[in-house]
Scaffold this motif. Sequence first.
Motif, PDB file in Angstrom:
ATOM      1  N   ASP A   1      -1.445   9.539  16.673  1.00 52.06           N
ATOM      2  CA  ASP A   1      -2.122  10.771  16.287  1.00 52.06           C
ATOM      3  C   ASP A   1      -2.971  10.555  15.023  1.00 52.06           C
ATOM      4  OD1 ASP A   1      -0.174  10.404  14.412  1.00 52.06           O
ATOM      5  OD2 ASP A   1       0.984  12.203  14.914  1.00 52.06           O
ATOM      6  N   ASP A   2      -3.464  11.664  14.458  1.00 52.55           N
ATOM      7  CA  ASP A   2      -4.290  11.573  13.257  1.00 52.55           C
ATOM      8  C   ASP A   2      -3.556  10.909  12.092  1.00 52.55           C
ATOM      9  OD1 ASP A   2      -6.378  12.745  14.474  1.00 52.55           O
ATOM     10  OD2 ASP A   2      -6.419  14.567  13.244  1.00 52.55           O
ATOM     11  N   ARG A   3      -2.273  11.239  11.977  1.00 46.19           N
ATOM     12  CA  ARG A   3      -1.512  10.665  10.868  1.00 46.19           C
ATOM     13  C   ARG A   3      -1.450   9.137  11.013  1.00 46.19           C
ATOM     14  NH1 ARG A   3       3.285   8.471   8.994  1.00 46.19           N
ATOM     15  NH2 ARG A   3       3.661   7.864  11.150  1.00 46.19           N
ATOM     16  N   TYR A   4      -1.151   8.704  12.236  1.00 47.75           N
ATOM     17  CA  TYR A   4      -1.056   7.261  12.502  1.00 47.75           C
ATOM     18  C   TYR A   4      -2.385   6.588  12.183  1.00 47.75           C
ATOM     19  CZ  TYR A   4       0.202   3.022  15.172  1.00 47.75           C
ATOM     20  OH  TYR A   4       0.478   1.732  15.569  1.00 47.75           O
ATOM     21  N   ARG A   5      -3.477   7.221  12.603  1.00 47.01           N
ATOM     22  CA  ARG A   5      -4.806   6.660  12.370  1.00 47.01           C
ATOM     23  C   ARG A   5      -5.111   6.564  10.873  1.00 47.01           C
ATOM     24  NH1 ARG A   5     -10.104   6.281  14.681  1.00 47.01           N
ATOM     25  NH2 ARG A   5      -9.104   6.189  16.697  1.00 47.01           N
ATOM     26  N   LEU A   6      -4.789   7.632  10.143  1.00 48.07           N
ATOM     27  CA  LEU A   6      -5.089   7.609   8.712  1.00 48.07           C
ATOM     28  C   LEU A   6      -4.252   6.534   8.004  1.00 48.07           C
ATOM     29  CD1 LEU A   6      -6.693   8.748   6.366  1.00 48.07           C
ATOM     30  CD2 LEU A   6      -4.992  10.581   6.146  1.00 48.07           C
TER      31      LEU A   6
ATOM     32  N   VAL B   1       0.874  -1.179   0.000  1.00 45.18           N
ATOM     33  CA  VAL B   1       0.000   0.000   0.000  1.00 45.18           C
ATOM     34  C   VAL B   1       0.905   1.220   0.000  1.00 45.18           C
ATOM     35  CG1 VAL B   1      -1.781   1.272   1.259  1.00 45.18           C
ATOM     36  CG2 VAL B   1      -1.755  -1.223   1.350  1.00 45.18           C
ATOM     37  N   GLU B   2       0.651   2.130  -0.940  1.00 47.59           N
ATOM     38  CA  GLU B   2       1.477   3.336  -0.973  1.00 47.59           C
ATOM     39  C   GLU B   2       0.999   4.318   0.093  1.00 47.59           C
ATOM     40  OE1 GLU B   2       2.209   6.455  -4.381  1.00 47.59           O
ATOM     41  OE2 GLU B   2       2.955   4.455  -4.900  1.00 47.59           O
ATOM     42  N   ILE B   3       1.912   4.656   1.003  1.00 43.09           N
ATOM     43  CA  ILE B   3       1.594   5.595   2.079  1.00 43.09           C
ATOM     44  C   ILE B   3       2.690   6.638   2.127  1.00 43.09           C
ATOM     45  CG2 ILE B   3       1.429   5.818   4.596  1.00 43.09           C
ATOM     46  CD1 ILE B   3       0.075   3.121   4.666  1.00 43.09           C
ATOM     47  N   GLU B   4       2.320   7.909   2.121  1.00 37.96           N
ATOM     48  CA  GLU B   4       3.280   9.020   2.097  1.00 37.96           C
ATOM     49  C   GLU B   4       4.300   8.840   0.974  1.00 37.96           C
ATOM     50  OE1 GLU B   4       4.667   8.907   6.179  1.00 37.96           O
ATOM     51  OE2 GLU B   4       3.051  10.230   6.828  1.00 37.96           O
ATOM     52  N   GLY B   5       3.824   8.274  -0.129  1.00 44.90           N
ATOM     53  CA  GLY B   5       4.697   8.111  -1.283  1.00 44.90           C
ATOM     54  C   GLY B   5       5.591   6.884  -1.235  1.00 44.90           C
TER      55      GLY B   5
ATOM     56  N   ALA C   1      -4.493  14.288   4.453  1.00 40.37           N
ATOM     57  CA  ALA C   1      -4.940  13.230   3.545  1.00 40.37           C
ATOM     58  C   ALA C   1      -4.077  13.199   2.293  1.00 40.37           C
ATOM     59  CB  ALA C   1      -6.406  13.442   3.183  1.00 40.37           C
ATOM     60  N   GLU C   2      -3.731  14.381   1.786  1.00 36.89           N
ATOM     61  CA  GLU C   2      -2.906  14.423   0.580  1.00 36.89           C
ATOM     62  C   GLU C   2      -1.502  13.901   0.883  1.00 36.89           C
ATOM     63  OE1 GLU C   2      -3.287  17.991  -1.715  1.00 36.89           O
ATOM     64  OE2 GLU C   2      -1.363  17.621  -2.725  1.00 36.89           O
ATOM     65  N   HIS C   3      -0.995  14.271   2.070  1.00 34.34           N
ATOM     66  CA  HIS C   3       0.331  13.816   2.478  1.00 34.34           C
ATOM     67  C   HIS C   3       0.374  12.282   2.591  1.00 34.34           C
ATOM     68  CE1 HIS C   3       4.134  13.719   4.608  1.00 34.34           C
ATOM     69  NE2 HIS C   3       3.549  13.039   5.594  1.00 34.34           N
ATOM     70  N   VAL C   4      -0.642  11.700   3.227  1.00 32.16           N
ATOM     71  CA  VAL C   4      -0.630  10.250   3.474  1.00 32.16           C
ATOM     72  C   VAL C   4      -1.055   9.463   2.235  1.00 32.16           C
ATOM     73  CG1 VAL C   4      -1.718   8.388   4.805  1.00 32.16           C
ATOM     74  CG2 VAL C   4      -0.977  10.478   5.964  1.00 32.16           C
ATOM     75  N   LEU C   5      -2.126   9.927   1.590  1.00 29.21           N
ATOM     76  CA  LEU C   5      -2.711   9.107   0.516  1.00 29.21           C
ATOM     77  C   LEU C   5      -2.228   9.510  -0.871  1.00 29.21           C
ATOM     78  CD1 LEU C   5      -6.412   9.177   1.813  1.00 29.21           C
ATOM     79  CD2 LEU C   5      -4.745   7.337   2.143  1.00 29.21           C
ATOM     80  N   GLY C   6      -1.809  10.763  -1.010  1.00 34.81           N
ATOM     81  CA  GLY C   6      -1.363  11.245  -2.318  1.00 34.81           C
ATOM     82  C   GLY C   6      -2.475  12.000  -3.036  1.00 34.81           C
TER      83      GLY C   6
END
Length: 571
Positions: free
Chosen positions: A139-144, A88-92, A229-234
Amino acid sequence: MPTPTIAYLSMEIALDSALPTYSGGLGVLAGDTVRSAADLGLPMAGVTLLHRRGYFRQRIDAEGHQSEEPAEWNVADHLTALEARVSVEIEGRPVAVRAWEYRVRGFGGAEVPIFLLDTDLPENGPEDRGLTHHLYGGDDRYRLCQEAILGIGGVRMLRALGHEDVGRFHLNEGHAALAVVALLEECLGRRTPRAAAVEAAVEELRSHVVFTTHTPVPAGHDKFSHELAEHVLGARRLELLASLDGGPLLNMTELALRASHFVNGVAMRHGEVSRSMFPEYPIRSITNGVHVATWTSPSIRVLLDRHVRDWRRDSLSLRYAVGIPLREIGWAHRRSKQALLDRVNRECGAGFDPEAFTLGFARRATAYKRPTLLLRDPERLSAIAREQGPIQVVFAGKAHPRDHEGKEMIRWIHEARAALGAGVSLAYLPDYDMALGRLLCAGCDAWLNTPMPGLEASGTSGMKAALNGVPSLSVLDGWWIEGCVEGVTGWAIGDDDYRERLAPSALDALHADALYAKLESAVLPRFYREPDRYLEMRRSAIALNASFFNTQRMVLQYLYDAYRPVEAARS
Ligand SMILES: *Cc1c(COP(=O)(O)O)cnc(C)c1O
């Protein structure tokens, strides 16, 4: 027409007490769902995260301060490692995901496989290896990131394991909503398609997606900023979601609502509350249940085996509990109570007496459940006990590590003991989990529930109590609006005043007063002076409520309403 395979995606699934892969009601419901699906031989496969460090172990010191420890468990002792790997692509970055398998075996021998996703692989960097360690941690990032693994990784893993034939993706709460990304990518490829193509793909996908919302509490609905969302998912994935996600935040509930052909709340009232929260959507209700063989105490199982022969296979047959002789119900409950009191007396040195009325309250320690309501007026409670007979109260429940208000409530309950008279005793059992839940729900004489009306989606612990012949004493909210027959299956605290829109402090005062009045005028007199009528209530709780508020009835309702092919459901 054969039932298509149902993929059931949930952030937590309570598979077994030994596997700390759940935190509370949502996970327990998910576990009971797959257990009943296995009993019914439904073609279901579950997907969740591994949670290698668990939720947490709760410790409580003498003053009532909670502390948390990781709940480490040895994965390989319980689960089978699978070879399949997906990415899974996460943060690129590509994050590698593997799965462990647990097989839930049903009554008739059919099995439902559960795939627990794990990123703790040598090919991942240290931070990515920890992404599936903590349930509701970080945090939110971890959750996403976790939601991307659950949703996107979940769909890809099912495919990698050969589940090409999935007819329904059941999103159990919004945490799994990113499954929609993987499904859209399957339809559209990984290029950025034209808007019209996305619309068509969403339309196609919708007939395969089912969404159950589980909470009216706003914090229970995940929202993420578009930057995150853009940072994590692209950016490309966000563009893909643009037609499904209108607002200023990436809202997982909205996403799931828009992508599903069937949406439901988990009790009649919760459906109503959810429709008022999301008026654009036709939200239905399917009331929760519990898995009967999982939540009965050993003595109640023996009793039911003797009198309701088919109860493990056919939950509806619990209706026939109406014919069980009262004294046998009394004996069976006495055993359940003794097992609980042995634990309370051993662990808390509480000196609880098997002859004394014992009230239970166990659930997540958080503000809207109002665990302190019973203790609002210690003098009045003590006076009631002096007049009617002794009251023993067993509490249990964890506060989320960041829920300071919840932790403060646990501390306050400990402090309140000092103000109580001799007739009222309290015990707080630490580390509420499935095993303790089974002991508590079966061993008490009444099961207390005091949520702020409109905020308890369903509640299931009172259903476990009913199954064991324990009547509820509860505010009218969630399932209890449907389950309460006054003086027959339990007692209501106050009126059904959800629409009154009283201020919370006014409701607290009103409900505390109603709770004391009910204990004084109905519950305790019946317990201490009309023991046979109390036994009749135990029996009615089983016959009327256990026969309906079970996951077998619930899963069949999902099958009729949500899992059947859309064409068949229409005709
Ligand atoms: C049943 C159960 C719950 C859910 O109980 P509610 O009544 O819905 O709050 C939570 N935690 C555990 C350990 C349970 O067994």
